[in-house]
Design a protein around this motif. Structure first.
Motif, mmCIF file in Angstrom:
data_model
loop_
_atom_site.group_PDB
_atom_site.id
_atom_site.type_symbol
_atom_site.label_atom_id
_atom_site.label_comp_id
_atom_site.label_asym_id
_atom_site.label_seq_id
_atom_site.Cartn_x
_atom_site.Cartn_y
_atom_site.Cartn_z
ATOM 1 N N ASP A 104 -45.093 -42.915 30.838
ATOM 2 C CA ASP A 104 -45.981 -42.905 31.995
ATOM 3 C C ASP A 104 -47.219 -43.764 31.728
ATOM 4 O O ASP A 104 -47.639 -44.570 32.569
ATOM 5 N N LEU A 105 -47.800 -43.612 30.534
ATOM 6 C CA LEU A 105 -49.000 -44.369 30.180
ATOM 7 C C LEU A 105 -48.729 -45.867 30.182
ATOM 8 O O LEU A 105 -49.528 -46.654 30.715
ATOM 9 N N LEU A 106 -47.610 -46.281 29.617
ATOM 10 C CA LEU A 106 -47.304 -47.705 29.531
ATOM 11 C C LEU A 106 -46.938 -48.289 30.895
ATOM 12 O O LEU A 106 -47.497 -49.307 31.319
ATOM 13 N N GLU A 107 -46.007 -47.645 31.587
ATOM 14 C CA GLU A 107 -45.466 -48.225 32.814
ATOM 15 C C GLU A 107 -46.415 -48.088 34.001
ATOM 16 O O GLU A 107 -46.578 -49.025 34.782
ATOM 17 N N ASN A 108 -47.047 -46.933 34.148
ATOM 18 C CA ASN A 108 -47.889 -46.690 35.319
ATOM 19 C C ASN A 108 -49.376 -46.894 35.043
ATOM 20 O O ASN A 108 -50.174 -46.936 35.980
ATOM 21 N N GLY A 109 -49.729 -46.983 33.754
ATOM 22 C CA GLY A 109 -51.134 -47.123 33.404
ATOM 23 C C GLY A 109 -51.495 -48.471 32.824
ATOM 24 O O GLY A 109 -52.058 -49.333 33.503
ATOM 25 N N LEU A 110 -51.134 -48.697 31.575
ATOM 26 C CA LEU A 110 -51.606 -49.879 30.859
ATOM 27 C C LEU A 110 -51.037 -51.182 31.414
ATOM 28 O O LEU A 110 -51.728 -52.211 31.397
ATOM 29 N N ALA A 111 -49.809 -51.178 31.910
ATOM 30 C CA ALA A 111 -49.205 -52.421 32.382
ATOM 31 C C ALA A 111 -50.034 -53.041 33.504
ATOM 32 O O ALA A 111 -50.396 -54.222 33.459
ATOM 33 N N ARG A 279 -71.672 -41.169 27.439
ATOM 34 C CA ARG A 279 -71.644 -42.257 28.411
ATOM 35 C C ARG A 279 -70.569 -43.246 27.978
ATOM 36 O O ARG A 279 -70.674 -43.867 26.926
ATOM 37 N N LEU A 280 -69.554 -43.372 28.796
ATOM 38 C CA LEU A 280 -68.413 -44.197 28.411
ATOM 39 C C LEU A 280 -68.716 -45.678 28.599
ATOM 40 O O LEU A 280 -69.305 -46.071 29.609
ATOM 41 N N PRO A 281 -68.305 -46.521 27.647
ATOM 42 C CA PRO A 281 -68.395 -47.969 27.841
ATOM 43 C C PRO A 281 -67.639 -48.390 29.097
ATOM 44 O O PRO A 281 -66.730 -47.687 29.560
ATOM 45 N N ASP A 282 -67.991 -49.535 29.622
ATOM 46 C CA ASP A 282 -67.447 -49.979 30.898
ATOM 47 C C ASP A 282 -65.921 -50.051 30.879
ATOM 48 O O ASP A 282 -65.250 -49.590 31.810
ATOM 49 N N ALA A 283 -65.351 -50.635 29.825
ATOM 50 C CA ALA A 283 -63.893 -50.766 29.769
ATOM 51 C C ALA A 283 -63.226 -49.397 29.755
ATOM 52 O O ALA A 283 -62.182 -49.198 30.396
ATOM 53 N N GLY A 289 -60.699 -44.353 35.231
ATOM 54 C CA GLY A 289 -60.517 -44.317 36.675
ATOM 55 C C GLY A 289 -59.151 -44.808 37.097
ATOM 56 O O GLY A 289 -58.530 -44.277 38.029
ATOM 57 N N TRP A 290 -58.654 -45.829 36.418
ATOM 58 C CA TRP A 290 -57.329 -46.386 36.714
ATOM 59 C C TRP A 290 -56.241 -45.347 36.433
ATOM 60 O O TRP A 290 -55.342 -45.141 37.248
ATOM 61 N N LEU A 291 -56.333 -44.681 35.278
ATOM 62 C CA LEU A 291 -55.320 -43.687 34.910
ATOM 63 C C LEU A 291 -55.361 -42.493 35.849
ATOM 64 O O LEU A 291 -54.307 -41.925 36.216
ATOM 65 N N GLU A 292 -56.559 -42.099 36.266
ATOM 66 C CA GLU A 292 -56.692 -40.949 37.160
ATOM 67 C C GLU A 292 -55.922 -41.164 38.461
ATOM 68 O O GLU A 292 -55.376 -40.226 39.032
ATOM 69 N N GLY A 293 -55.884 -42.392 38.918
ATOM 70 C CA GLY A 293 -55.246 -42.671 40.201
ATOM 71 C C GLY A 293 -53.815 -43.119 40.127
ATOM 72 O O GLY A 293 -53.143 -43.224 41.157
ATOM 73 N N ARG A 294 -53.295 -43.379 38.910
ATOM 74 C CA ARG A 294 -51.970 -43.999 38.824
ATOM 75 C C ARG A 294 -50.945 -43.259 37.947
ATOM 76 O O ARG A 294 -49.752 -43.477 38.114
#
Length: 299
Positions: A104-111, A279-283, A289-294
Motif C-alpha cells: 500500500d505504501l509503495l503503490e498508493n503512497g510513495l509512487a 514541528r515536521l519538516p516540509d517534506a 498529508g499525501w499518505l493521509e489522503g491516498r
C-alpha cells in the motif's frame, strides 16, 4: 554544551551501547566514551548507568537526551526552512512501518509522491508495533504506520481508520461461501499461518483466544505477510490480516476475506504516527498529508 558531545550522547541512548553508537556514527568507541565523560564532568552527575550488556540513561541522562533530541529537531527544521527558500521540497523522509503496509505504501503512497516531489528521498524500515512507537517517540523516524498500536505519551496519530481483522481463505471455501461474519473460534480447527507471538496481530488474536477459551492451530509462523498469503492461496489453511495487507489478491479474486465477528478484532485500526509536539519538516509534512489522503489503510 559541546554540540558534538550532545550528538554522540544521543546516539548512545538510542543505540543502548557505546559500541552501537560508534558504529552508527562511524567513529571510534573511545571517541564516543570521551565525549560522554566530558558531558558527565560538565554536569557533575552520571548520565548513563552501565549494565552488563550496554547502558541505559539515568534520570539526568533522560532529561539531557530529551534536550538533545529537541536541539536536533530544531536544527533539522531550520535547515529545512533554508532549503525551502531555494525551491522545491528536498531531503530524506524516514518511515517505519509494519510489513503489511508495504504494498500500500509503495503503490498508493510513495509512487505518486515521488513523481510530484522528485527532490525527496525515503528511508523505509520495518518494525513491530512496539519498535515503531519507540522510533517515532525517540525521533529515530519521522513517520510511522502501525496496526492497532497502544496509546503512547510521546506519539500522536495523524490519522487513523478502521481496519478490521479478517480471516483470509481461498475462494470456494465452505466458511467463505456467504460472506457472513464469523467468530474467530469458527477457524480454530483450520491450520493457520500466524505472525510471531510478539506481533500486534498475534496479540490481538491471543486476547480473543484467552477470552473465549480456545486455541488456534498454528501450522506456519512467519513475519512475512506475503508468505502467509501464499500459504492460503496454496490451500494450506487460513491467515488473519486486515484487508489492506492483501489488497492485490482480494481484488484479483485469489483470496476471500471473511469478516470476524469478535468486537476486539472488528474495531482494530490503522494509524499514521508522528512524534508529539514536533514541528515536521516540509517534506515530511507534505508526505504525511499525501499518505493521509491516498493510502488504502487510512481510508
Amino acid at each position: 554544551m559541546n554540540p558534538r558531545a550532545l550528538r554522540y550522547f544521543l546516539a548512545v541512548v538510542r543505540a543502548g551501547s557505546v559500541r552501537g553508537a560508534a558504529e552508527a556514527l562511524h567513529v571510534a568507541a573511545s571517541a564516543v566514551s570521551r565525549q560522554v565523560a566530558e558531558l558527565e564532568a560538565h554536569h557533575g552527575t552520571a548520565l548513563l548507568e552501565r549494565l552488563p550488556r550496554g547502558v541505559t540513561p539515568t534520570e539526568a541522562g533522560r532529561i539531557l537526551a530529551e534536550h538533545a533530541e529537541r536541539q536536533a529537531e530544531e536544527a533539522a527544521f531550520l535547515e529545512d526552512r533554508l532549503r525551502r527558500l531555494r525551491g522545491a521540497p528536498q531531503g530524506t523522509v524516514r518511515l517505519r512501518c509494519g510489513a503489511g503496509f508495504l504494498p500500500d505504501l509503495l503503490e498508493n503512497g510513495l509512487a505518486g509522491f515521488a513523481t510530484a516531489h522528485p527532490g525527496v528521498a525515503y528511508r523505509v524500515a520495518l518494525g513491530t508495533t512496539g519498535e515503531i512507537l519507540r522510533a517515532v517517540a525517540e525521533g529515530e523516524t519521522d513517520l510511522g504506520l502501525a496496526y492497532n498500536p497502544p496509546a503512547h505519551a510521546g506519539v500522536v496519530s495523524r490519522r487513523l481508520a478502521p481496519q478490521p481483522l479478517a480471516a483470509l481463505l481461498p475462494p470456494g471455501h465452505a466458511l467463505a461461501e456467504d460472506g457472513t461474519p464469523r467468530p474467530l473460534r469458527a477457524f480454530a480447527t483450520l491450520p493457520a499461518a500466524l505472525p510471531p507471538e510478539d506481533h500486534g496481530v498475534r496479540r490481538l488474536l491471543a486476547r480473543v483466544e484467552a477470552d473465549e477459551g480456545f486455541r488456534l492451530s498454528p501450522r506456519l509462523e512467519t513475519e512475512a505477510f506475503e508468505l502467509q498469503r501464499r500459504f492460503v492461496r496454496a490451500g494450506l489453511g487460513v491467515a488473519f490480516l486486515p484487508g489492506f495487507a492483501a489488497l492485490e489478491e482480494l481484488r484479483a479474486g485469489q483470496l476471500v476475506a471473511v469478516p470476524l465477528a469478535d468486537p476486539l478484532l472488528r474495531h482494530a485500526t490503522a494509524h499514521l504516527l508522528a512524534r508529539a509536539g514536533r514541528r515536521l519538516p516540509d517534506a515530511v509534512e507534505r508526505l504525511a498529508g499525501w499518505l493521509e489522503g491516498r493510502l488504502a489503510a487510512l481510508s
